[in-house]
Design a protein around this motif. Structure first.
Motif, PDB file in Angstrom:
ATOM      1  N   HIS A 123      41.923  57.245 -32.744  1.00 16.52           N
ATOM      2  CA  HIS A 123      40.424  56.932 -32.753  1.00 16.52           C
ATOM      3  C   HIS A 123      39.687  56.124 -33.036  1.00 16.52           C
ATOM      4  N   GLN A 124      39.431  54.681 -32.503  1.00 15.98           N
ATOM      5  CA  GLN A 124      39.076  53.960 -32.983  1.00 15.98           C
ATOM      6  C   GLN A 124      37.346  53.570 -33.007  1.00 15.98           C
ATOM      7  N   SER A 125      37.112  52.876 -34.167  1.00 19.49           N
ATOM      8  CA  SER A 125      35.464  52.669 -34.165  1.00 19.49           C
ATOM      9  C   SER A 125      35.374  51.842 -32.998  1.00 19.49           C
ATOM     10  N   ALA A 126      34.081  52.356 -31.984  1.00 20.84           N
ATOM     11  CA  ALA A 126      33.834  51.430 -30.932  1.00 20.84           C
ATOM     12  C   ALA A 126      32.408  51.394 -31.502  1.00 20.84           C
ATOM     13  N   PRO A 127      31.990  49.991 -30.921  1.00 21.22           N
ATOM     14  CA  PRO A 127      30.713  49.130 -31.204  1.00 21.22           C
ATOM     15  C   PRO A 127      29.668  50.474 -31.002  1.00 21.22           C
ATOM     16  N   ALA A 128      28.584  50.461 -31.311  1.00 21.08           N
ATOM     17  CA  ALA A 128      27.331  51.197 -30.700  1.00 21.08           C
ATOM     18  C   ALA A 128      27.423  50.103 -29.751  1.00 21.08           C
ATOM     19  N   LEU A 129      26.667  51.006 -28.646  1.00 23.93           N
ATOM     20  CA  LEU A 129      26.256  51.564 -27.170  1.00 23.93           C
ATOM     21  C   LEU A 129      24.861  50.256 -27.159  1.00 23.93           C
ATOM     22  N   PRO A 130      24.249  49.625 -26.885  1.00 28.95           N
ATOM     23  CA  PRO A 130      22.769  49.344 -26.548  1.00 28.95           C
ATOM     24  C   PRO A 130      21.776  49.894 -25.593  1.00 28.95           C
ATOM     25  N   ALA A 131      20.830  50.467 -26.747  1.00 26.57           N
ATOM     26  CA  ALA A 131      19.655  51.146 -25.665  1.00 26.57           C
ATOM     27  C   ALA A 131      19.733  50.870 -23.903  1.00 26.57           C
ATOM     28  N   VAL A 132      19.635  51.549 -23.301  1.00 26.18           N
ATOM     29  CA  VAL A 132      18.885  51.407 -21.919  1.00 26.18           C
ATOM     30  C   VAL A 132      18.099  50.270 -21.640  1.00 26.18           C
ATOM     31  N   ASP A 133      17.082  50.346 -22.822  1.00 23.91           N
ATOM     32  CA  ASP A 133      16.264  49.342 -22.515  1.00 23.91           C
ATOM     33  C   ASP A 133      15.813  48.237 -22.779  1.00 23.91           C
ATOM     34  N   ASP A 134      17.725  48.146 -23.469  1.00 22.47           N
ATOM     35  CA  ASP A 134      17.745  46.441 -24.378  1.00 22.47           C
ATOM     36  C   ASP A 134      18.686  45.517 -23.211  1.00 22.47           C
ATOM     37  N   LEU A 135      18.901  46.138 -22.264  1.00 23.19           N
ATOM     38  CA  LEU A 135      20.253  45.832 -21.524  1.00 23.19           C
ATOM     39  C   LEU A 135      19.660  44.936 -20.151  1.00 23.19           C
ATOM     40  N   HIS A 136      18.478  44.071 -20.142  1.00 22.65           N
ATOM     41  CA  HIS A 136      18.020  43.361 -19.771  1.00 22.65           C
ATOM     42  C   HIS A 136      17.394  42.141 -20.919  1.00 22.65           C
ATOM     43  N   ASP A 137      18.357  41.476 -20.664  1.00 18.26           N
ATOM     44  CA  ASP A 137      18.779  40.216 -21.235  1.00 18.26           C
ATOM     45  C   ASP A 137      18.909  39.187 -20.005  1.00 18.26           C
ATOM     46  N   PRO A 138      18.031  38.566 -19.807  1.00 19.67           N
ATOM     47  CA  PRO A 138      18.626  37.629 -18.378  1.00 19.67           C
ATOM     48  C   PRO A 138      19.237  36.328 -18.908  1.00 19.67           C
ATOM     49  N   ALA A 139      19.155  35.873 -19.862  1.00 19.98           N
ATOM     50  CA  ALA A 139      19.972  34.946 -20.580  1.00 19.98           C
ATOM     51  C   ALA A 139      21.704  35.718 -19.898  1.00 19.98           C
ATOM     52  N   LEU A 140      22.018  36.353 -20.823  1.00 13.98           N
ATOM     53  CA  LEU A 140      23.176  37.500 -20.782  1.00 13.98           C
ATOM     54  C   LEU A 140      24.191  37.461 -19.610  1.00 13.98           C
ATOM     55  N   ALA A 141      22.957  38.327 -18.781  1.00 10.52           N
ATOM     56  CA  ALA A 141      23.327  38.505 -16.956  1.00 10.52           C
ATOM     57  C   ALA A 141      23.544  37.374 -16.181  1.00 10.52           C
ATOM     58  N   ALA A 142      22.518  35.859 -16.853  1.00 10.20           N
ATOM     59  CA  ALA A 142      23.360  34.194 -15.892  1.00 10.20           C
ATOM     60  C   ALA A 142      24.875  34.389 -16.632  1.00 10.20           C
ATOM     61  N   ALA A 143      24.662  34.357 -18.271  1.00 10.81           N
ATOM     62  CA  ALA A 143      26.252  34.339 -18.605  1.00 10.81           C
ATOM     63  C   ALA A 143      27.511  34.528 -17.731  1.00 10.81           C
ATOM     64  N   GLN A 198      27.598  36.457 -14.792  1.00  8.74           N
ATOM     65  CA  GLN A 198      27.496  35.415 -13.525  1.00  8.74           C
ATOM     66  C   GLN A 198      27.577  34.546 -13.433  1.00  8.74           C
ATOM     67  N   HIS A 199      27.488  33.154 -14.443  1.00  7.36           N
ATOM     68  CA  HIS A 199      28.524  32.177 -14.671  1.00  7.36           C
ATOM     69  C   HIS A 199      29.674  32.449 -14.599  1.00  7.36           C
ATOM     70  N   ARG A 200      30.891  32.993 -15.316  1.00  8.36           N
ATOM     71  CA  ARG A 200      31.732  33.322 -15.352  1.00  8.36           C
ATOM     72  C   ARG A 200      32.329  33.950 -14.245  1.00  8.36           C
ATOM     73  N   ILE A 201      31.662  34.808 -13.960  1.00  4.98           N
ATOM     74  CA  ILE A 201      31.969  35.717 -12.720  1.00  4.98           C
ATOM     75  C   ILE A 201      32.568  34.862 -11.087  1.00  4.98           C
ATOM     76  N   ASP A 202      31.281  33.987 -11.509  1.00 13.22           N
ATOM     77  CA  ASP A 202      31.262  32.580 -10.075  1.00 13.22           C
ATOM     78  C   ASP A 202      32.152  31.261 -10.370  1.00 13.22           C
TER      79      ASP A 202
END
Length: 118
Positions: free
Chosen positions: A7-27, A29-33
Motif C-alpha cells: 500500500h502506497q499512500s496516493a495523493p488526494a484527488l482534487p474535487a470535480v469542480d477543481d478540474l477546470h484549469d485552463p492553464a493546466l489543460a493548455a500545458a 495539450q502542448h506536451r501531447i502535441d
C-alpha cells in the motif's frame, strides 16, 4: 501475473469542480502535441493522457500500481449466433489470460502492470 502490492499512500484527488484549469489543460495539450507522432496518431490515448493529467493536477501524470482487469463471461449473445467466437473459446481465453499467454497479458507483464481476471 499476480503479485502483492504494498500500500502506497496516493495523493488526494482534487474535487470535480477543481478540474477546470485552463492553464493546466493548455500545458498538457502542448506536451501531447509536441510528441513525435503524426497529429491524431495516439487516438484516444491523447484524450486519456489529458484527462489523467487534469485529474491528477499535473503535466507529468504517473500511475501508481496500475491494474489491468480482464472480464470474461459467457452470455446469451453467443447462443444467438452473433458473437465472433463460440462460447467454447471463453474458457480457453481465460486459461490463456491466467497463464500469461494472451497479448494483453504479455503487454501488462512487459510494463509491470498487475493483471486480474474476473
Amino acid at each position: 501475473m499476480s503479485r502483492l502490492l504494498r500500500h502506497q499512500s496516493a495523493p488526494a484527488l482534487p474535487a470535480v469542480d477543481d478540474l477546470h484549469d485552463p492553464a493546466l489543460a493548455a500545458a498538457l495539450q502542448h506536451r501531447i502535441d509536441r510528441k513525435t507522432v503524426p497529429h491524431g496518431a495516439l487516438g484516444r490515448l491523447a484524450a486519456l493522457a489529458l484527462r489523467l493529467g487534469m485529474i491528477l493536477g499535473t503535466t507529468e501524470p504517473r500511475l501508481v500500481a496500475p491494474q489491468l482487469v480482464v472480464f470474461a463471461a459467457d452470455h446469451g449473445i453467443a447462443a444467438r449466433g452473433v458473437s465472433a467466437y463460440p462460447s467454447d473459446v471463453t474458457w480457453q481465453m481465460v486459461g490463456n489470460f491466467l497463464a500469461g499467454g494472451a497479448a494483453v497479458s504479455v503487454l501488462a507483464r512487459q510494463h509491470g502492470i498487475a493483471q486480474t481476471v474476473v
